[in-house]
Design a protein around this motif. Structure first.
Motif, short mmCIF file in Angstrom:
data_model
loop_
_atom_site.label_atom_id
_atom_site.label_comp_id
_atom_site.label_asym_id
_atom_site.label_seq_id
_atom_site.Cartn_x
_atom_site.Cartn_y
_atom_site.Cartn_z
N UNK A 102 -6.69 17.95 17.87
CA UNK A 102 -5.99 17.06 17.96
C UNK A 102 -4.84 17.72 16.82
N UNK A 103 -5.70 17.00 15.52
CA UNK A 103 -5.44 16.81 13.90
C UNK A 103 -4.01 18.05 13.94
N UNK A 104 -4.09 19.60 14.76
CA UNK A 104 -3.22 20.63 14.52
C UNK A 104 -1.88 20.00 15.50
N UNK A 105 -0.85 20.18 14.66
CA UNK A 105 0.61 19.89 16.02
C UNK A 105 1.83 19.38 14.77
N UNK A 106 2.90 20.97 15.47
CA UNK A 106 3.47 21.08 14.69
C UNK A 106 4.54 19.61 13.56
N UNK A 107 4.39 19.45 12.57
CA UNK A 107 5.04 18.86 12.29
C UNK A 107 6.65 18.04 12.72
N UNK A 160 8.06 16.98 6.77
CA UNK A 160 8.41 17.30 6.15
C UNK A 160 9.05 16.82 4.51
N UNK A 161 9.86 16.06 5.16
CA UNK A 161 10.56 14.71 3.83
C UNK A 161 9.08 14.14 3.35
N UNK A 162 8.14 13.71 3.47
CA UNK A 162 6.67 13.40 2.79
C UNK A 162 6.32 14.49 2.25
N UNK A 163 5.70 15.61 2.32
CA UNK A 163 5.69 16.12 1.40
C UNK A 163 6.21 16.28 0.08
N UNK A 197 6.09 5.46 8.01
CA UNK A 197 6.87 6.24 9.27
C UNK A 197 6.17 7.30 8.37
N UNK A 198 6.56 8.06 6.96
CA UNK A 198 6.00 8.99 6.33
C UNK A 198 4.43 9.64 5.84
N UNK A 199 4.31 8.26 5.98
CA UNK A 199 1.92 8.48 5.69
C UNK A 199 1.21 8.94 6.64
#
Length: 198
Positions: A46-51, A56-59, A69-71
């Motif tokens: 369940x942890x592996x899903x498309x971003x 992307x902005x959080x990175x 929301x980003x966190x």
């Protein structure tokens, strides 16, 4: 005890040749290499899903400036990337789909390739942070011959692993299984049995 991180990337469970070979290699590494195993299954985790745009902005946003929301958007990526960085040895089971890695594996790699965790930016360009680790990569194909101009798996896996600092890579090739699955599976198991595990 050292930590082995196993990554399965076939959507097939019961009939996957890459999973069968990974089982054999995992047992050998555990028995001879003093490892305990943590497993990730890129199609059933369940942890592996498309971003999305938030992740992307959080990175690229400093932690103290990230929105709630980003966190939240990168919580899974933080978990997976840290887990990946903490491992000592890696076992990738990689079937070829349409000449490349599966969509699930690509999504996983996008989640774990994180600046500050698996690599860092320097004035000379990116530098991998996972030096001195070992990776085993089992590649299976239906009809494509590995090492040819249409093999986009071997080079991709080498490039990604080198990017994060892993240069000690052992490939176990099990290509063209549709030609003679029984023989190719047997040959790959024999190759695994001959590996020297440290």
């Amino acid at each position: 005890m050292k930590k082995l991180l196993r990554i399965d990337s076939s959507p097939r469970k019961n009939s996957s040749i890459s999973r069968q070979l990974a089982d054999v290699l995992q047992e050998k590494i555990e028995n001879l290499g003093n490892h305990t195993t943590v497993s990730r299954d890129v199609y059933y985790d369940d942890l592996i899903k498309l971003g999305n745009e938030d992740s992307v902005t959080a990175y690229f946003t400093p932690v103290n400036q990230q929105t709630e929301i980003q966190r939240e958007a990168i919580t899974a990526s933080n978990t997976l990337a840290t887990e990946f960085a903490d491992a000592d040895t890696y076992l990738f089971a990689v079937p070829m789909y349409n000449f490349g890695v599966t969509a699930g594996l690509k999504a996983y790699i996008d989640l774990i390739a994180r600046a500050g965790i698996s690599f860092k930016y320097t004035e000379n360009g990116p530098e991998g942070l996972l030096k001195g680790k070992k990776a085993y990569v089992i590649i299976t194909t239906g009809g494509t011959k590995l090492g040819t101009e249409v093999d986009y798996v071997s080079g991709y896996m080498t490039t990604f692993l080198n990017f994060v600092g892993i240069t000690d890579i052992e490939f176990i090739n099990s290509d063209q299984v549709m030609v003679n699955a029984e023989k190719i599976l047997s040959d790959a198991k024999e190759e695994i049995n001959e590996l020297i595990i440290k």
